[in-house]
Design an enzyme around this catalytic site. Sequence first.
Site, PDB file in Angstrom:
ATOM      1  N   ASP A 114     -16.517 -48.528  88.614  1.00 56.06           N
ATOM      2  CA  ASP A 114     -15.566 -47.501  89.040  1.00 56.06           C
ATOM      3  C   ASP A 114     -14.171 -48.095  88.976  1.00 56.06           C
ATOM      4  OD1 ASP A 114     -16.206 -44.663  90.761  1.00 56.06           O
ATOM      5  OD2 ASP A 114     -14.127 -45.401  90.764  1.00 56.06           O
ATOM      6  N   THR A 120     -15.307 -34.063  86.708  1.00 57.56           N
ATOM      7  CA  THR A 120     -14.751 -33.066  85.785  1.00 57.56           C
ATOM      8  C   THR A 120     -14.263 -31.872  86.621  1.00 57.56           C
ATOM      9  OG1 THR A 120     -17.023 -32.243  85.474  1.00 57.56           O
ATOM     10  CG2 THR A 120     -16.127 -33.647  83.740  1.00 57.56           C
ATOM     11  N   THR A 161     -20.827 -33.030  84.172  1.00 55.77           N
ATOM     12  CA  THR A 161     -20.962 -31.654  83.690  1.00 55.77           C
ATOM     13  C   THR A 161     -19.763 -31.356  82.790  1.00 55.77           C
ATOM     14  OG1 THR A 161     -22.057 -31.063  85.741  1.00 55.77           O
ATOM     15  CG2 THR A 161     -21.161 -29.244  84.436  1.00 55.77           C
ATOM     16  N   LYS A 218     -26.669 -26.777  81.583  1.00 59.47           N
ATOM     17  CA  LYS A 218     -26.161 -27.138  82.920  1.00 59.47           C
ATOM     18  C   LYS A 218     -25.286 -26.027  83.501  1.00 59.47           C
ATOM     19  CE  LYS A 218     -24.847 -29.304  86.521  1.00 59.47           C
ATOM     20  NZ  LYS A 218     -25.708 -29.481  87.673  1.00 59.47           N
ATOM     21  N   GLY A 255     -24.638 -16.040 103.335  1.00 62.87           N
ATOM     22  CA  GLY A 255     -23.749 -16.930 104.095  1.00 62.87           C
ATOM     23  C   GLY A 255     -22.297 -16.621 103.813  1.00 62.87           C
ATOM     24  N   CYS A 305     -19.458 -28.309  92.790  1.00 60.82           N
ATOM     25  CA  CYS A 305     -19.959 -27.881  91.479  1.00 60.82           C
ATOM     26  C   CYS A 305     -19.838 -26.386  91.202  1.00 60.82           C
ATOM     27  CB  CYS A 305     -21.422 -28.303  91.315  1.00 60.82           C
ATOM     28  SG  CYS A 305     -21.609 -30.082  91.232  1.00 60.82           S
ATOM     29  N   ARG A 361     -15.389 -30.787  99.246  1.00 67.40           N
ATOM     30  CA  ARG A 361     -14.765 -30.111  98.107  1.00 67.40           C
ATOM     31  C   ARG A 361     -15.098 -28.614  98.118  1.00 67.40           C
ATOM     32  NH1 ARG A 361     -16.255 -34.408  93.397  1.00 67.40           N
ATOM     33  NH2 ARG A 361     -18.090 -34.672  94.712  1.00 67.40           N
TER      34      ARG A 361
HETATM   35  N1  LIG Z   1     -21.757 -33.810  93.058  1.00 71.56           N
HETATM   36  C1  LIG Z   1     -22.823 -33.161  92.624  1.00 71.56           C
HETATM   37  O1  LIG Z   1     -23.637 -32.649  93.413  1.00 71.56           O
HETATM   38  C2  LIG Z   1     -23.080 -33.030  91.147  1.00 71.56           C
HETATM   39  C3  LIG Z   1     -24.339 -32.605  90.702  1.00 71.56           C
HETATM   40  C4  LIG Z   1     -24.567 -32.510  89.334  1.00 71.56           C
HETATM   41  C5  LIG Z   1     -23.546 -32.814  88.433  1.00 71.56           C
HETATM   42  N2  LIG Z   1     -22.334 -33.210  88.902  1.00 71.56           N
HETATM   43  C6  LIG Z   1     -21.298 -33.570  87.927  1.00 71.56           C
HETATM   44  O2  LIG Z   1     -21.235 -34.987  87.843  1.00 71.56           O
HETATM   45  C7  LIG Z   1     -19.880 -35.416  87.609  1.00 71.56           C
HETATM   46  C8  LIG Z   1     -19.462 -36.394  88.694  1.00 71.56           C
HETATM   47  O3  LIG Z   1     -19.462 -35.699  89.928  1.00 71.56           O
HETATM   48  P1  LIG Z   1     -19.292 -36.460  91.315  1.00 71.56           P
HETATM   49  O4  LIG Z   1     -19.478 -35.454  92.393  1.00 71.56           O
HETATM   50  O5  LIG Z   1     -20.146 -37.670  91.310  1.00 71.56           O
HETATM   51  O6  LIG Z   1     -17.750 -36.893  91.217  1.00 71.56           O
HETATM   52  P2  LIG Z   1     -16.948 -37.906  92.155  1.00 71.56           P
HETATM   53  O7  LIG Z   1     -15.552 -37.424  92.133  1.00 71.56           O
HETATM   54  O8  LIG Z   1     -17.657 -38.078  93.442  1.00 71.56           O
HETATM   55  O9  LIG Z   1     -17.044 -39.300  91.385  1.00 71.56           O
HETATM   56  C9  LIG Z   1     -16.400 -39.589  90.185  1.00 71.56           C
HETATM   57  C10 LIG Z   1     -16.084 -41.073  90.156  1.00 71.56           C
HETATM   58  O10 LIG Z   1     -15.622 -41.420  88.863  1.00 71.56           O
HETATM   59  C11 LIG Z   1     -14.634 -42.419  89.019  1.00 71.56           C
HETATM   60  N3  LIG Z   1     -13.805 -42.541  87.793  1.00 71.56           N
HETATM   61  C12 LIG Z   1     -12.923 -41.661  87.284  1.00 71.56           C
HETATM   62  N4  LIG Z   1     -12.378 -42.162  86.154  1.00 71.56           N
HETATM   63  C13 LIG Z   1     -12.947 -43.364  85.932  1.00 71.56           C
HETATM   64  C14 LIG Z   1     -12.797 -44.363  84.944  1.00 71.56           C
HETATM   65  N5  LIG Z   1     -11.944 -44.221  83.921  1.00 71.56           N
HETATM   66  N6  LIG Z   1     -13.536 -45.481  85.045  1.00 71.56           N
HETATM   67  C15 LIG Z   1     -14.396 -45.655  86.074  1.00 71.56           C
HETATM   68  N7  LIG Z   1     -14.582 -44.743  87.048  1.00 71.56           N
HETATM   69  C16 LIG Z   1     -13.860 -43.619  86.992  1.00 71.56           C
HETATM   70  C17 LIG Z   1     -13.847 -41.966  90.243  1.00 71.56           C
HETATM   71  O11 LIG Z   1     -13.110 -43.015  90.811  1.00 71.56           O
HETATM   72  C18 LIG Z   1     -14.992 -41.473  91.146  1.00 71.56           C
HETATM   73  O12 LIG Z   1     -15.466 -42.501  91.994  1.00 71.56           O
HETATM   74  C19 LIG Z   1     -19.056 -34.137  87.548  1.00 71.56           C
HETATM   75  O13 LIG Z   1     -18.930 -33.739  86.215  1.00 71.56           O
HETATM   76  C20 LIG Z   1     -19.902 -33.139  88.303  1.00 71.56           C
HETATM   77  O14 LIG Z   1     -19.657 -31.818  87.892  1.00 71.56           O
HETATM   78  C21 LIG Z   1     -22.083 -33.343  90.228  1.00 71.56           C
END
Ligand SMILES: NC(=O)c1ccc[n+]([C@@H]2O[C@H](COP(=O)([O-])OP(=O)(O)OC[C@H]3O[C@@H](n4cnc5c(N)ncnc54)[C@H](O)[C@@H]3O)[C@@H](O)[C@H]2O)c1
Length: 463
Positions: free
Chosen positions: A30, A86, A122, A207, A256, A263, A331
């Site tokens: 990260d 994203t 995603t 997705k 709700g 997401c 969020r």
């Molecule tokens: N949160 C969910 O429940 C969920 C479920 C399915 C899919 N997704 C998808 O998964 C993806 C990630 O979601 P999330 O909730 O984990 O996001 P998040 O914001 O919690 O985590 C993203 C991480 O990526 C890191 N990051 C950004 N740019 C970077 C780089 N250049 N190098 C290294 N690290 C970097 C950020 O510091 C952060 O820690 C999104 O596209 C989301 O839509 C999320």
Amino acid sequence: MRIAMIGTGYVGLVSGACIADFGHQVTCVDKDSDKISALNAGKVPIYEPGLADIIRSNVRQGRLSFTTALREALDGAQAVFIAVGTPSRRGDGHADLSYVYEVSREIAAALTGFTVVITKSTVPVGTGDEVERIIRELRRDLDVAVVSNPEFLREGAAIHDFKHPDRIVIGTDDERAKKVLAEVYRPLHLNQAPILYTGRRTAELIKYAANAFLATKITFINEIADLCERVGADVQEVARGIGLDNRIGSKFLHPGPGFGGSCFPKDVRALIKTARDCDVSMRILEAVETVNDTRKRAMARKVSSAFAGVLRGKQVAVLGLTFKPNTDDMREAPSIPLITALHDMGATVRVYDPMGMEQAKHVLAQVTYCEGPYDCVEDADAAVIVTEWEQFRALDLERVKALMACPVIVDLRNIYRPEDMKKAGFAYACVGRAPTFQPVDLYVPPARGQSLFTAAGHPRPIA
Ligand SMILES: NC(=O)c1ccc[n+]([C@@H]2O[C@H](COP(=O)([O-])OP(=O)(O)OC[C@H]3O[C@@H](n4cnc5c(N)ncnc54)[C@H](O)[C@@H]3O)[C@@H](O)[C@H]2O)c1
């Protein structure tokens, strides 16, 4: 197998830890050095049940490590997962792909041999093509396969979902990549999780279609709930009555305050945008987005209706801030527009959430953060249950009533039964079921001189 996981948020950290638990060698990367330092110090920067244990055990066994140095993580890795955020792009609702593209450029610079680059974030249809173009343009010498492998886990149940997925979707035509991913997910496949191989664009769209469909289902039952309130039907029974039909299914039929979270809102917006760019109309989803946005603020009217529409000077206790229980994720939580609307109506707001208060402090000002549910409801004119945390399901109602200035409970998750609440002496409003008092904006205005309130100032019970 050596694997790099880029992005250690809710998805990357859970995926990295679970894949290490399958027996692979995983390095999580990260760019947020605070996150990596915390992880290296044995702290988990997010709340997800069971995650801390899996991380601890895999770190101890030498299969899981954390770094900010992408090049170090890619050294010898056969597979690189992109799991960065994203979010919605400001202004047009399109997914902001800048993090994905930035990581793609960094990966291109650091790769040495054949590697499978897998997008777990995603991303809109066609993003895989762009990631591949970026990598090939920067490194013509490289042999890479770019794959789409969307993630379907739910926060709050993420470990279970990752280890027991309904399906694993792998979008690629590259046979070598299929082999690598089959190896990554071998333990799941042995457990009978179906692997669905598709084209890359199809995987990307699966997705969005999945999330958009679930968001639509929630919005549908929310509108049915509104109708139930008008016609005297019970939405819980309607949901059960339709959910028992296998063609419909019982999941995501819980009414709700509207869907939120990291997401659904952004993915619905992004899919609408993609469709618009392709000259395809997505009128159902446009309605879902509008209905859902309006709903969150409208929930404040459920509270004001207990006070003849006037909340000025009232104190409202909000129980639950996160968009769902068992996470600390704030969020797009429905609590945010709801609290804003309560403020706009002149109420003061006290809040409590078991896990979300630290994150809430970044987005919610002018509220009093409380120590626990009982502290929160003390002297409140109304309490609103916004998130169905387990601890709110078993409140000591006698104690709550004794503490509150006015025993009004607005239960936006239907975790109590109206008849029980009536018996306990509360004016109780919920979603899609009759309230135990005459809510003002759902019924005829009071006759001149007639008050909707008892002498003590409480909403007058219906019967
Ligand atoms: N949160 C969910 O429940 C969920 C479920 C399915 C899919 N997704 C998808 O998964 C993806 C990630 O979601 P999330 O909730 O984990 O996001 P998040 O914001 O919690 O985590 C993203 C991480 O990526 C890191 N990051 C950004 N740019 C970077 C780089 N250049 N190098 C290294 N690290 C970097 C950020 O510091 C952060 O820690 C999104 O596209 C989301 O839509 C999320």
